[in-house]
Design an enzyme around this catalytic site. Structure first.
Site, PDB file in Angstrom:
ATOM      1  CG  HIS A  10      -7.261  -0.781   5.629  1.00  0.00           C
ATOM      2  ND1 HIS A  10      -6.320  -1.642   5.863  1.00  0.00           N
ATOM      3  CD2 HIS A  10      -7.111   0.208   6.799  1.00  0.00           C
ATOM      4  CE1 HIS A  10      -6.030  -1.209   7.231  1.00  0.00           C
ATOM      5  NE2 HIS A  10      -6.731  -0.730   7.128  1.00  0.00           N
ATOM      6  CB  CYS A  44      -2.437  -7.220   5.377  1.00  0.00           C
ATOM      7  SG  CYS A  44      -0.919  -5.277   5.041  1.00  0.00           S
ATOM      8  CB  CYS A  53      -5.941  -2.234   0.412  1.00  0.00           C
ATOM      9  SG  CYS A  53      -6.036  -1.877   2.044  1.00  0.00           S
ATOM     10  CG  ASP A  91      -4.236  -5.328   7.654  1.00  0.00           C
ATOM     11  OD1 ASP A  91      -3.642  -5.738   6.743  1.00  0.00           O
ATOM     12  OD2 ASP A  91      -5.408  -4.259   7.980  1.00  0.00           O
ATOM     13  CB  SER A  92      -0.961  -2.127   8.797  1.00  0.00           C
ATOM     14  OG  SER A  92      -1.815  -2.814   7.841  1.00  0.00           O
ATOM     15  CD  GLU A 103      -6.011   1.572  10.281  1.00  0.00           C
ATOM     16  OE1 GLU A 103      -6.019   1.370  12.267  1.00  0.00           O
ATOM     17  OE2 GLU A 103      -6.350   0.766  10.099  1.00  0.00           O
TER      18      GLU A 103
END
Ligand code: DGL
Length: 278
Positions: free
Chosen positions: A185, A73, A183, A10-11, A151
């Site tokens: 996240h 992701c 997403c 993932d990012s 994040e």
């Protein structure tokens, strides 16, 4: 049987929600996880950049000998799934299809909300897959600041709640009964999102569904780890600080993530064909 690790990326920390589900459903499987923190967030970036960063990460995972790739992701799945399936000779699993299937079987009133990054929502990947069923009405909203909060390790602040109210208001007004967390996240924000949407709305995320897809594909390809295998979990990040990634992952996941290594992507310069013959 194949005891090689699964490659997951993932990012940033979002894909850890998928890694956790894989670990829970497939306790014999090893994995290597890469958080592409050097290029995070992917959501606001042009699709061509996301595609390049994501392929560089996948190249790095393939170089490390993984038996399967999991694009944990949504933004990257929307940007480069087809390229990835063409480029590598290991199976590639993504997160959008599994969430779409779950949303379709969950909705009762046929009104489905989808939230994601700007890149994912603009790609219309979810909308196009869901609208194949003409009885469904899809309401999509980009929630650009959600990733920023995760994040930063913030999952329950009053500011987050206020932003969630703002982003989700149109979906509440649209009377959706199912909301896709498009997403990886966002499962970390389930509390705030669920609170704003209310109890009548079912939240669908791709983690468990994707893990079920991983199992299906490993079974089909006869790639499952031996039932006596001792799993290993390797965590890597591309950014400047392994410690920051470890601290954030621990804050969000409990003490599961240890010994994060820094890795550099984009350094492998072989044409895909040469790599596949190795
Ligand atoms: N977790 C990612 C997703 O599922 C990307 C978030 C970002 O980097 O903007 O879309």
């Amino acid at each position: 049987m194949n005891d090689a690790p699964i490659g997951i990326f993932d990012s940033g920390v979002g894909g850890l929600t998928v890694a956790r589900a894989i670990r829970a459903q497939l306790p014999r499987e090893s994995f290597v996880y890469i958080g592409d923190t050097a290029h995070s967030p992917y959501g606001p970036k042009p699709i061509a950049d996301v595609r390049r960063y994501a392929l560089e990460v996948l190249d790095t995972l393939v170089e490390q000998g993984v038996k399967m790739l999991v694009i944990a992701c949504n933004t990257a799945s929307a940007a480069m799934l087809r390229d990835a399936r063409e480029r590598y000779d290991v199976p590639v699993v993504e997160v959008i299809g599994p969430a779409v299937r779950r949303a379709m079987s969950t909705t009762r009133n046929g009104r489905i909300g989808v939230i994601g990054t700007v890149g994912t929502i603009a790609s219309r990947a979810y909308q196009d897959m869901l609208e194949v069923n003409e009885r469904l009405e899809v309401f999509a909203a980009a929630c650009p600041r959600f990733v920023e909060f995760v994040e930063a390790g913030i999952t329950d602040s009053p500011e987050l709640l206020a932003i969630a109210e703002e982003y989700l208001a149109p979906l509440r007004e649209a009377d959706v009964d199912t909301l896709v967390l498009g997403c990886t996240h966002y499962p970390f924000l389930r509390g705030a999102i669920g609170y704003v949407m209310g109890e009548g709305v079912t939240l669908v995320s791709s983690d468990d569904e994707t893990a079920a897809d991983v199992y299906r594909q490993l079974l089909r390809g006869e790639l499952l780890a031996d039932r006596h295998a001792e799993p290993s979990y390797v965590y890597e990040a591309t950014g400047v600080s392994a410690d920051d990634f470890t601290a954030l992952a621990n804050r969000l996941m409990g003490r599961e993530v240890r010994d994060v290594q820094l890795v550099q992507t984009g350094v492998i310069d072989l044409p895909a064909a040469a790599r596949l013959q190795d």
